[in-house]
Design a protein around this motif. Structure first.
Motif, PDB file in Angstrom:
ATOM      1  N   GLY A 198      31.498  44.062  35.140  1.00  0.00           N
ATOM      2  CA  GLY A 198      32.470  42.981  34.993  1.00  0.00           C
ATOM      3  C   GLY A 198      32.403  42.347  33.618  1.00  0.00           C
ATOM      4  N   VAL A 199      31.191  42.104  33.128  1.00  0.00           N
ATOM      5  CA  VAL A 199      31.019  41.520  31.785  1.00  0.00           C
ATOM      6  C   VAL A 199      31.576  42.473  30.728  1.00  0.00           C
ATOM      7  N   ALA A 200      31.245  43.762  30.843  1.00  0.00           N
ATOM      8  CA  ALA A 200      31.742  44.741  29.874  1.00  0.00           C
ATOM      9  C   ALA A 200      33.264  44.803  29.905  1.00  0.00           C
ATOM     10  N   ASN A 201      33.851  44.761  31.090  1.00  0.00           N
ATOM     11  CA  ASN A 201      35.302  44.818  31.211  1.00  0.00           C
ATOM     12  C   ASN A 201      35.951  43.603  30.562  1.00  0.00           C
ATOM     13  N   ILE A 202      35.416  42.416  30.809  1.00  0.00           N
ATOM     14  CA  ILE A 202      35.996  41.196  30.245  1.00  0.00           C
ATOM     15  C   ILE A 202      35.865  41.212  28.725  1.00  0.00           C
ATOM     16  N   ARG A 203      34.737  41.722  28.212  1.00  0.00           N
ATOM     17  CA  ARG A 203      34.562  41.827  26.757  1.00  0.00           C
ATOM     18  C   ARG A 203      35.584  42.793  26.156  1.00  0.00           C
ATOM     19  N   LEU A 204      35.806  43.923  26.825  1.00  0.00           N
ATOM     20  CA  LEU A 204      36.814  44.869  26.333  1.00  0.00           C
ATOM     21  C   LEU A 204      38.211  44.269  26.381  1.00  0.00           C
ATOM     22  N   VAL A 205      38.504  43.504  27.418  1.00  0.00           N
ATOM     23  CA  VAL A 205      39.818  42.859  27.519  1.00  0.00           C
ATOM     24  C   VAL A 205      40.042  41.929  26.338  1.00  0.00           C
ATOM     25  N   THR A 206      39.054  41.086  26.022  1.00  0.00           N
ATOM     26  CA  THR A 206      39.228  40.145  24.914  1.00  0.00           C
ATOM     27  C   THR A 206      39.344  40.879  23.576  1.00  0.00           C
ATOM     28  N   GLY A 259      28.999  43.292  43.187  1.00  0.00           N
ATOM     29  CA  GLY A 259      28.730  42.636  41.911  1.00  0.00           C
ATOM     30  C   GLY A 259      29.992  42.401  41.103  1.00  0.00           C
ATOM     31  N   ILE A 260      30.882  43.391  41.087  1.00  0.00           N
ATOM     32  CA  ILE A 260      32.153  43.223  40.386  1.00  0.00           C
ATOM     33  C   ILE A 260      32.968  42.114  41.040  1.00  0.00           C
ATOM     34  N   ALA A 261      33.008  42.115  42.364  1.00  0.00           N
ATOM     35  CA  ALA A 261      33.756  41.070  43.071  1.00  0.00           C
ATOM     36  C   ALA A 261      33.169  39.692  42.789  1.00  0.00           C
ATOM     37  N   VAL A 262      31.863  39.571  42.818  1.00  0.00           N
ATOM     38  CA  VAL A 262      31.207  38.288  42.535  1.00  0.00           C
ATOM     39  C   VAL A 262      31.503  37.848  41.106  1.00  0.00           C
ATOM     40  N   PHE A 263      31.498  38.782  40.161  1.00  0.00           N
ATOM     41  CA  PHE A 263      31.795  38.421  38.775  1.00  0.00           C
ATOM     42  C   PHE A 263      33.194  37.824  38.657  1.00  0.00           C
ATOM     43  N   TYR A 264      34.172  38.474  39.276  1.00  0.00           N
ATOM     44  CA  TYR A 264      35.544  37.973  39.126  1.00  0.00           C
ATOM     45  C   TYR A 264      35.760  36.677  39.908  1.00  0.00           C
ATOM     46  N   PHE A 265      35.036  36.477  40.992  1.00  0.00           N
ATOM     47  CA  PHE A 265      35.095  35.168  41.664  1.00  0.00           C
ATOM     48  C   PHE A 265      34.477  34.090  40.775  1.00  0.00           C
ATOM     49  N   ALA A 266      33.392  34.419  40.090  1.00  0.00           N
ATOM     50  CA  ALA A 266      32.785  33.460  39.159  1.00  0.00           C
ATOM     51  C   ALA A 266      33.738  33.170  37.999  1.00  0.00           C
ATOM     52  N   PHE A 267      34.400  34.205  37.498  1.00  0.00           N
ATOM     53  CA  PHE A 267      35.377  34.027  36.425  1.00  0.00           C
ATOM     54  C   PHE A 267      36.520  33.130  36.879  1.00  0.00           C
TER      55      PHE A 267
END
Length: 160
Positions: free
Chosen positions: A79-87, A137-145
């Protein structure tokens, strides 16, 4: 600085416009956030992910499911890697003078989604606990986001 009511009106108009594509409306909504606020949002989400990963690993280990806890940590990392790539990709697309930046972002999103899916499938084939932990973990990351985004929106007066 705009009044909160004016920001809310622009935000509502961006979400409800019928003549725009969905990606254009999303970009208009995200334009309401200055770059330092987005940076703080991502930093807070990453620190939340680190804390949640540590808690998940400790609890899963205590319950005898070490691989599940490790999978949650891997999913949070994805999730962190995906969000970094998005930005990074959004910054690149915004800086370029491409005729279709939304199309480029959409194709890159499809590529990232397929990579994430392939990684999850490999993890499930290696171990069910590891794979399902990564999905969690991916689901938890996006809920935290999402939670951090809501806190930021409410704290800045974007919502009446």
């Amino acid at each position: 600085m705009q009044e909160p009511a004016a920001r809310l009106a622009r935000w509502a108009a961006a979400l409800s416009g019928n003549d725009n594509e969905g990606m254009n409306r999303l970009l208009e909504v995200l334009e309401q956030f200055p770059l330092p606020e987005l940076s703080r949002l991502l930093r807070r989400t990453i620190f939340s992910a680190i804390g949640l990963g540590a808690v998940a690993l400790i609890v899963a280990t205590a319950l005898g499911y070490v691989l599940f806890g490790l999978g949650v940590c891997i999913g949070l990392g994805l999730g962190v890697a995906n969000i970094r790539l998005v930005t990074k990709q959004a910054t690149t697309a915004g800086a370029s003078q491409s005729a279709h930046p939304v199309r480029a972002l959409a194709s890159q999103a499809a590529f990232r989604l397929s990579l994430t899916t392939a990684a999850i499938i490999v993890l499930v084939l290696v171990s069910n606990q590891l794979g399902f932990g990564a999905v969690g973990g991916i689901a938890v990351f996006y809920f935290a986001f999402l939670g951090n985004l809501i806190v930021q929106v409410m704290g800045k007066g974007f919502v009446a």
